[in-house]
Design an enzyme around this catalytic site. Structure first.
Site, short mmCIF file in Angstrom:
data_model
loop_
_atom_site.label_atom_id
_atom_site.label_comp_id
_atom_site.label_asym_id
_atom_site.label_seq_id
_atom_site.Cartn_x
_atom_site.Cartn_y
_atom_site.Cartn_z
N HIS A 130 58.02 104.92 89.19
CA HIS A 130 57.70 105.24 87.80
C HIS A 130 57.82 106.75 87.56
CE1 HIS A 130 55.20 105.09 84.03
NE2 HIS A 130 54.87 106.30 84.45
N GLU A 131 57.28 107.55 88.47
CA GLU A 131 57.34 109.00 88.30
C GLU A 131 58.77 109.51 88.41
OE1 GLU A 131 54.93 110.45 87.10
OE2 GLU A 131 53.46 108.86 87.44
N HIS A 134 60.51 109.11 85.18
CA HIS A 134 60.24 110.23 84.27
C HIS A 134 61.16 111.41 84.58
CE1 HIS A 134 56.93 108.85 81.87
NE2 HIS A 134 56.12 108.66 82.89
#
Length: 290
Positions: A130-131, A134
């Site tokens: 998820h990071e 980003h």
């Protein structure tokens, strides 16, 4: 929501900042606001990652110091076609994580000690994916710029409240004394609404892309479920002292969070998990979390 709408919201945020400058001091205020916005964004572009990491006392770790976390990030970065980011650990009991950096070549991902204790290796992979999503989407820069402009609008709004009505010269205050009060009351609210709309949309997109990077949407769904419960039970003192950074975390680190509405930086957790479950079904992975 897509990049087009995010770009539109960023343009609206910038336009709001310039409009506040014009309402306070007319043409001169518009020019000053433009110069200030450019200077603040330039400073943010080059320094935001160091500021955020320092704010939370994050320490960089290598493969010898944190082999499990470092190995997970390295594999996922390779899957995502990204350069290996710097890896940090934040000494906080609240399980959480965030990414920062102006672009993929200058990115960093950080996990709290609480997260590393609570989650399984698969769930950590879901969070780190998820990071990295980003990072790949450059959300770290987008959200930092958004927060900077929102803070500047609040600063100008305070100025308008105290000084906006001090002059009746239309060149200095086009809408008269009432403008100062209106700007002070409405501008920060409008800026917050735009900021939160951008933040929520980028979280949904990072969930989707993160699930693709790790290949298992349910790993991330399981992690989000645990992180949400942990964040509700354990205080994050750093985030409470710096609430403007709350949107950087994978789950809202602040206590007293509201429902999924206008004034929240993150989508409702049930909505995020449901989307990931549907994604797992579409990928033929319906079943238990792991």
């Amino acid at each position: 929501m897509g990049y087009a709408r995010t770009a539109l919201l960023l343009a609206a945020m910038t336009g709001l900042f310039l409009a506040v400058g014009w309402l306070i001091a007319g043409q001169q205020g518009l020019v000053i606001a433009f110069v200030v916005a450019a200077a603040m964004n330039a400073f943010t572009y080059w320094n935001a990652d160091r500021m955020v990491l320092s704010m939370y006392g994050a320490r960089e770790v290598g493969p010898n110091e944190a082999p499990r976390l470092h190995g997970i990030v390295a594999r996922l970065a390779d899957n995502a076609g990204l350069p290996m980011p710097r890896v940090y650990i934040v000494d906080s009991a609240q399980p959480n994580a965030f990414a920062t950096g102006r672009n993929p070549d200058h990115a960093a991902v950080a996990a709290t000690t609480g997260l590393l204790r609570l989650l399984s290796e698969e769930e950590i992979a879901g969070v780190m994916a998820h990071e990295l999503a980003h990072v790949r989407n450059r959300d770290t820069l987008t959200m930092t710029v958004t927060a900077t402009i929102a803070g500047a609008i609040g600063m100008l709004a305070n100025f308008a409240f105290f000084f906006g009505g001090s002059s009746n010269d239309e060149r200095n205050n086009p809408l008269g004394p009432i403008a100062g009060i209106l700007v002070a009351l409405l501008a920060p609210v409008a800026a917050a609404l735009v900021q939160f709309a951008i933040s929520r949309s980028r979280e949904y997109e990072a969930d989707r892309m993160g699930a693709e990077i790790c290949g298992r949407p349910l790993w991330l769904a399981s992690a989000l479920n645990k992180l949400s419960q942990g964040a509700e039970a354990i205080e994050n003192r750093g985030a409470e002292a710096n609430p403007a950074t709350a949107h950087l975390f994978i789950v809202n680190p602040l206590h007293g969070r509201a429902m999924d509405g206008l004034f929240t930086t993150h989508p409702r957790m049930e909505n995020r998990i449901e989307r990931l479950r549907r994604m797992a079904v579409e990928m033929g992975q319906a079943g238990p979390w792991n």
